[in-house]
Design a protein around this motif. Structure first.
Motif, mmCIF file in Angstrom:
data_model
loop_
_atom_site.group_PDB
_atom_site.id
_atom_site.type_symbol
_atom_site.label_atom_id
_atom_site.label_comp_id
_atom_site.label_asym_id
_atom_site.label_seq_id
_atom_site.Cartn_x
_atom_site.Cartn_y
_atom_site.Cartn_z
ATOM 1 N N ILE A 40 -29.445 -7.897 12.340
ATOM 2 C CA ILE A 40 -30.243 -8.972 12.945
ATOM 3 C C ILE A 40 -31.029 -9.719 11.877
ATOM 4 N N VAL A 41 -31.619 -8.957 10.943
ATOM 5 C CA VAL A 41 -32.378 -9.596 9.867
ATOM 6 C C VAL A 41 -31.453 -10.501 9.043
ATOM 7 N N LEU A 42 -30.258 -10.001 8.725
ATOM 8 C CA LEU A 42 -29.296 -10.809 7.958
ATOM 9 C C LEU A 42 -28.971 -12.104 8.686
ATOM 10 N N LEU A 43 -28.705 -11.980 9.997
ATOM 11 C CA LEU A 43 -28.363 -13.158 10.786
ATOM 12 C C LEU A 43 -29.533 -14.139 10.823
ATOM 13 N N TRP A 44 -30.739 -13.587 10.985
ATOM 14 C CA TRP A 44 -31.920 -14.435 11.066
ATOM 15 C C TRP A 44 -32.140 -15.176 9.748
ATOM 16 N N LEU A 45 -32.001 -14.431 8.630
ATOM 17 C CA LEU A 45 -32.155 -15.059 7.320
ATOM 18 C C LEU A 45 -31.084 -16.141 7.116
ATOM 19 N N SER A 46 -29.856 -15.835 7.547
ATOM 20 C CA SER A 46 -28.769 -16.798 7.403
ATOM 21 C C SER A 46 -29.063 -18.061 8.196
ATOM 22 N N ALA A 47 -29.580 -17.868 9.409
ATOM 23 C CA ALA A 47 -29.888 -19.033 10.240
ATOM 24 C C ALA A 47 -30.993 -19.858 9.598
ATOM 25 N N GLU A 48 -32.007 -19.159 9.048
ATOM 26 C CA GLU A 48 -33.090 -19.854 8.345
ATOM 27 C C GLU A 48 -32.537 -20.678 7.186
ATOM 28 N N ARG A 49 -31.680 -20.026 6.416
ATOM 29 C CA ARG A 49 -31.152 -20.609 5.194
ATOM 30 C C ARG A 49 -30.318 -21.861 5.504
ATOM 31 N N THR A 50 -29.520 -21.808 6.555
ATOM 32 C CA THR A 50 -28.607 -22.910 6.831
ATOM 33 C C THR A 50 -29.151 -23.878 7.872
ATOM 34 N N ASP A 51 -30.424 -23.664 8.271
ATOM 35 C CA ASP A 51 -31.040 -24.526 9.280
ATOM 36 C C ASP A 51 -30.249 -24.554 10.574
ATOM 37 N N ALA A 52 -29.571 -23.469 10.879
ATOM 38 C CA ALA A 52 -28.837 -23.426 12.133
ATOM 39 C C ALA A 52 -29.708 -22.729 13.157
ATOM 40 N N THR A 53 -30.155 -23.456 14.151
ATOM 41 C CA THR A 53 -30.984 -22.837 15.182
ATOM 42 C C THR A 53 -30.141 -22.565 16.410
ATOM 43 N N LEU A 54 -30.683 -21.702 17.250
ATOM 44 C CA LEU A 54 -29.937 -21.333 18.456
ATOM 45 C C LEU A 54 -29.745 -22.552 19.365
ATOM 46 N N THR A 55 -30.806 -23.379 19.457
ATOM 47 C CA THR A 55 -30.690 -24.576 20.306
ATOM 48 C C THR A 55 -29.575 -25.470 19.778
ATOM 49 N N GLN A 56 -29.481 -25.524 18.448
ATOM 50 C CA GLN A 56 -28.418 -26.331 17.849
ATOM 51 C C GLN A 56 -27.053 -25.785 18.227
ATOM 52 N N LEU A 57 -26.979 -24.452 18.231
ATOM 53 C CA LEU A 57 -25.709 -23.833 18.598
ATOM 54 C C LEU A 57 -25.338 -24.187 20.024
ATOM 55 N N VAL A 58 -26.322 -24.141 20.890
ATOM 56 C CA VAL A 58 -26.047 -24.437 22.298
ATOM 57 C C VAL A 58 -25.667 -25.905 22.462
ATOM 58 N N THR A 59 -26.418 -26.789 21.777
ATOM 59 C CA THR A 59 -26.095 -28.211 21.912
ATOM 60 C C THR A 59 -24.786 -28.540 21.206
ATOM 61 N N GLY A 60 -24.426 -27.733 20.229
ATOM 62 C CA GLY A 60 -23.173 -27.980 19.514
ATOM 63 C C GLY A 60 -21.941 -27.641 20.336
ATOM 64 N N ALA A 61 -22.118 -26.712 21.269
ATOM 65 C CA ALA A 61 -20.971 -26.254 22.060
ATOM 66 C C ALA A 61 -20.264 -27.393 22.800
ATOM 67 N N PRO A 62 -21.009 -28.278 23.492
ATOM 68 C CA PRO A 62 -20.308 -29.387 24.167
ATOM 69 C C PRO A 62 -19.569 -30.297 23.189
ATOM 70 N N GLU A 63 -20.117 -30.409 21.965
ATOM 71 C CA GLU A 63 -19.444 -31.239 20.959
ATOM 72 C C GLU A 63 -18.043 -30.699 20.675
ATOM 73 N N MET A 64 -17.958 -29.352 20.612
ATOM 74 C CA MET A 64 -16.649 -28.727 20.403
ATOM 75 C C MET A 64 -15.697 -29.191 21.497
ATOM 76 N N GLY A 65 -16.163 -29.111 22.726
ATOM 77 C CA GLY A 65 -15.324 -29.469 23.865
ATOM 78 C C GLY A 65 -14.926 -30.924 23.826
#
Lengths: 277, 258, 265
Positions: A40-65
């Motif tokens: 979890i810490v690794l994932l959290w650090l990775s998300a911090e590092r790449t500026d990928a937030t969970l909200t972004q992931l959720v909003t990105g999903a429709p873009e995929m579609g």
């Protein structure tokens, strides 16, 4: 009858519950909790590092579609334009695979402990083929474009190295697994090293070698399709262009044609392997 | 109490599974169902907790029709009926206690069970169930490290932890050697006598059936052809009913199973 | 050729000749199709320069106080691979159940699931990255999404194969205990497939680390961006240090992942 035969057959069905007392203790979950926390810490650090937030992931999903929807229906008329570059892609894959496979044979033999015997030879050989395998095909292509300039030659060179890495690894593993019997027989008849390889090793791995060759060819056709992104020839050049123009229907057509070609190759190699094995 | 009311089962390919079965099993009985392979023993047993659907008739468990139960109602009825399988059906990679606790999932909310938050009483219940079949010390070992007989006892513990009033056992000893067979059957009898749990057991071995049952039901081609106390289940009677000795059949089935 | 010399079989000869002719014409076709004339005259000197760059790399680039160095580029690369793998490891689960034959009532249903997975696989991650750059702008995030989506294809297929190998018994036992569908899945199916899922996910992570090193070439984050800049500006010693960084990182990831995978299964 010996007295031993009257003893009951051994059984681990112990009915008394007193001997296994230590395992009664509940095992601690510390290790799994630590592992989970670490991930979890690794994932959290990775998300911090790449500026990928969970909200972004959720909003990105429709873009995929949305992008996937835009691909249909594919632009069928584009087939006439992409046929020639597609054939160039296949040609690149043919050359890259064949040359890479030829280069892989000596290295695979060198890397096999049962052929080479000397640590001083097989360890460096294995190191070399593991190092080659760490570099992805597109990266090779980018480097070869810098060396050879834009065009299919850089692509072929990249595929040669990529195939070399893949086939030599697979081949060396099968050589290590061959039946030692024929090797002993060749030693017994007094063969020199080359005769020993020619009559003891090669007949045992030829069928596998050809199946690896065909497998790598299929992988390479897929790979060659994107080498054009860095200017290394083939269909990828057109793929970059249509993606720049946001013509996803045409991109889909290119990908579908690649899929069809790969399926055809898959079928042919399946038939060839049937004949060989 | 389990009541079969004119129960029939017709498979979609036309095979008859059960034919007009009309029988009542009372609480606390130890009923063994015997018959040749393919006689419908397994179908009969599995229709009680509706792992198999019947095509006609009604099955009533403790006054409630399981045939007409839906969704949660069905699940609540099922959790009152334990089941033991020939192949144990444990999750081999999970620990023994987790397998036993899985018998409790019907009592708790989905969320709670998905998080694995079983109350302390449940854990104690599971440990007691394991103690009753004498393998409490294996509680935190992975199920695949146990022998076949021990695994079957874990699955008995699972049924006990379920606090079931009825335990169905589908060929519980067919994969076991003679010694462990005896131990597992003894466990089942003890549970039947001490806790008063109704036992319905499928066996292909008529000798074993005579030894443990209080009542024997014989099936042939989906029909009940014998129903009575052990004393009446004589060798001659069975040979007469089935046209050949069940013992030979048992030997051949036993051979396949091993 | 294993012909019995006593019985000549001419048709066998003819077949071998046919095969030979097909192979030779395949190579003739391939060689004539590639344009060899466009090779730069300085190819040799550039090769020597790159090799020299690898022998005497730009060590200063490993860490720069102001950022944009090898270390941060590699960390970005690993972060992209980690998040991409993580996303796909979850997104592929429904697809895996859809595609597995034993979790579907109808055969065609699992066929549809399998087709969708192989369709996803045919889109190279780099093409997906280009598309996501159009959607969410350039940067690591586009790379994460591309890897996350592309990996579903392969992970979904591997997961589905693991699901198809399970023992149905425990699920049946759970059903008999009065468990609902989710509880059956969680207690009867998941424990059986979890170790395989984890092992496949690690394997995909190894692949994704390699993929993440090239995403930067088209602007989707990671070490690829500085690499393509260094190549374009002919900064060979920097190319050298970046290549070394990639080789070492990928090798270390492979070794660790192999070790963990052996322990899991």
């Amino acid at each position: 009858m010996s007295p031993i035969s009257v003893t009951p057959p051994p059984t681990n069905e112990g009915r008394s519950g007193d001997e296994g007392a230590p395992s009664m203790a509940k095992p601690s979950h510390t290790k799994s909790i630590m592992t989970a926390a670490f991930i979890i810490v690794l994932l959290w650090l990775s998300a911090e590092r790449t500026d990928a937030t969970l909200t972004q992931l959720v909003t990105g999903a429709p873009e995929m579609g949305k992008l996937l929807v835009e691909m249909f229906p594919p632009d069928w008329s584009y087939l006439t334009t992409i046929w020639a570059p597609m054939m160039e892609t296949v040609q690149m894959a043919v050359l890259g695979t064949s040359i890479g496979a030829l280069l892989a044979i000596p290295i695979a033999l060198l890397a096999s402990g049962n052929v080479t015997r000397s640590k001083w030879l097989y360890i460096p050989a294995r190191l070399l083929l593991n190092l080659v395998r760490t570099v992805p095909d597109l990266l090779f292509a980018a480097i070869f474009v810098a060396i050879f300039g834009l065009g299919a030659v850089a692509g072929v060179a990249a595929l040669i190295l990529f195939s070399f890495g893949l086939i030599s690894k697979l081949l060396y593993e099968s050589i290590e697994a061959i039946d030692p019997g024929p090797l002993e027989a060749m030693t017994a008849v007094g063969a020199n090293k080359l005769q020993w390889i020619r009559f003891g090793v090669i007949p045992q791995v030829t069928a596998q070698f050809i199946s690896y060759l065909l497998y790598t060819f299929e992988v390479n056709v897929r790979a060659a399709g994107v080498l054009g992104l860095v200017g290394a020839g083939g269909i990828g050049l057109l793929l970059t262009r249509v993606l720049d123009q946001l013509r996803y229907d045409r991109a889909c057509m290119i990908i579908l044609l690649t899929l069809v070609i790969v399926l055809v190759i898959d079928y042919i190699s399946y038939r060839v392997q049937e004949k060989l094995l | 109490m389990i009541e079969f009311r004119r129960v029939s089962k017709l498979y979609s390919n036309g095979t008859v599974g059960l034919q007009e079965v009309d029988v009542t099993i009372h609480s606390g009985e130890f009923v063994v169902i015997v018959g040749l392979s393919g006689a419908g023993k397994s179908t009969l047993l599995r229709s009680i907790n509706r792992l198999h659907e019947i095509t006609a008739g009604d099955i009533v468990v403790d006054g409630k029709s399981i045939t007409h139960a839906r969704g949660e109602e069905l699940r609540h009825m099922r959790r009152g009926i334990g089941m033991i399988f020939q192949s144990f059906n444990l999750v081999k990679r999970s620990s023994v206690i987790r397998n036993v606790l899985s018998g409790r999932v019907g009592y708790h909310s989905t969320i709670r069970t998905l998080l694995g938050l079983f109350p302390k009483e449940d854990v104690q219940l599971a440990l007691n169930a394991l103690a009753r079949v004498n393998i409490q010390e294996k509680a935190y070992i992975r199920a695949d490290q146990l022998s076949g007989g021990q695994q079957q006892r874990v699955s008995i513990a699972r049924a006990l932890a379920q606090e079931a009033k009825i335990i169905l056992a589908d060929e519980p000893v067919a994969s076991l050697d003679p010694l462990t067979t005896r131990q597992v059957m003894d466990d089942l009898r003890r549970i039947n006598q001490e806790l008063g749990i109704t036992m319905v057991v499928n066996l292909h071995d008529i000798d074993l059936a005579r030894q443990y049952a209080t009542r024997i039901i014989g099936l042939r081609a989906g029909e009940i052809v014998f129903d009575g106390p052990v004393g009446e289940a004589t060798e001659e009677r069975f040979t007469h009913i089935y046209g050949r000795s069940l013992r030979e059949e048992a030997a051949s089935i036993g051979g396949e199973a091993l | 050729m294993k012909n019995n010399p006593l019985i000549r079989r001419p048709w066998l000869h003819i077949r071998w000749w046919l095969v030979a002719v097909v192979i030779v014409s395949l190579y003739v076709w391939s060689f004539t199709g590639i344009e060899f004339s466009g090779i730069r005259e300085n190819a040799g000197t550039v090769t020597v320069a790159i090799l020299q760059g690898m022998i005497s790399p730009d060590w200063d680039y490993v860490y720069l106080a102001e950022g944009e160095d090898l270390l941060r580029g590699m960390i970005d690369t690993l972060a992209i691979a980690l998040l991409g793998t993580f996303i796909s490891a979850f997104l592929c689960i429904p697809f895996a159940f859809w595609a597995s034959t034993n979790m579907n009532r109808w055969k065609w249903s699992s066929g549809v699931g399998k087709f969708i997975l192989s369709f996803i696989r045919t889109f190279p991650e780099i093409v997906m990255a280009i598309m996501f750059i159009k959607a969410v702008g350039p940067g690591a995030y586009a790379g994460i999404l591309a890897l996350g989506l592309h990996s579903i294809g392969m992970l979904g297929k591997l997961y589905a194969e693991a699901i198809e190998k399970i023992d149905r018994g425990p699920a049946e036992a759970l059903l008999a205990c009065g468990a609902n569908r989710l509880q059956v899945l969680w207690y009867g199916v998941i424990p059986q497939v979890l170790p395989e899922f984890m092992s496949y996910t690690l394997y995909r992570f190894e692949i994704n680390v390699r993929s993440a090193t090239i995403l930067g070439i088209i602007g989707a984050g990671g070490i690829g961006t500085p690499l393509i800049f260094a190549l374009d500006s002919r900064n060979w010693s920097r190319v050298g240090i970046i290549l070394l960084g990639i080789i070492i990182t990928v090798s270390v990831v492979d070794i660790i992942s192999n070790y963990v995978r052996r322990k899991i299964v």
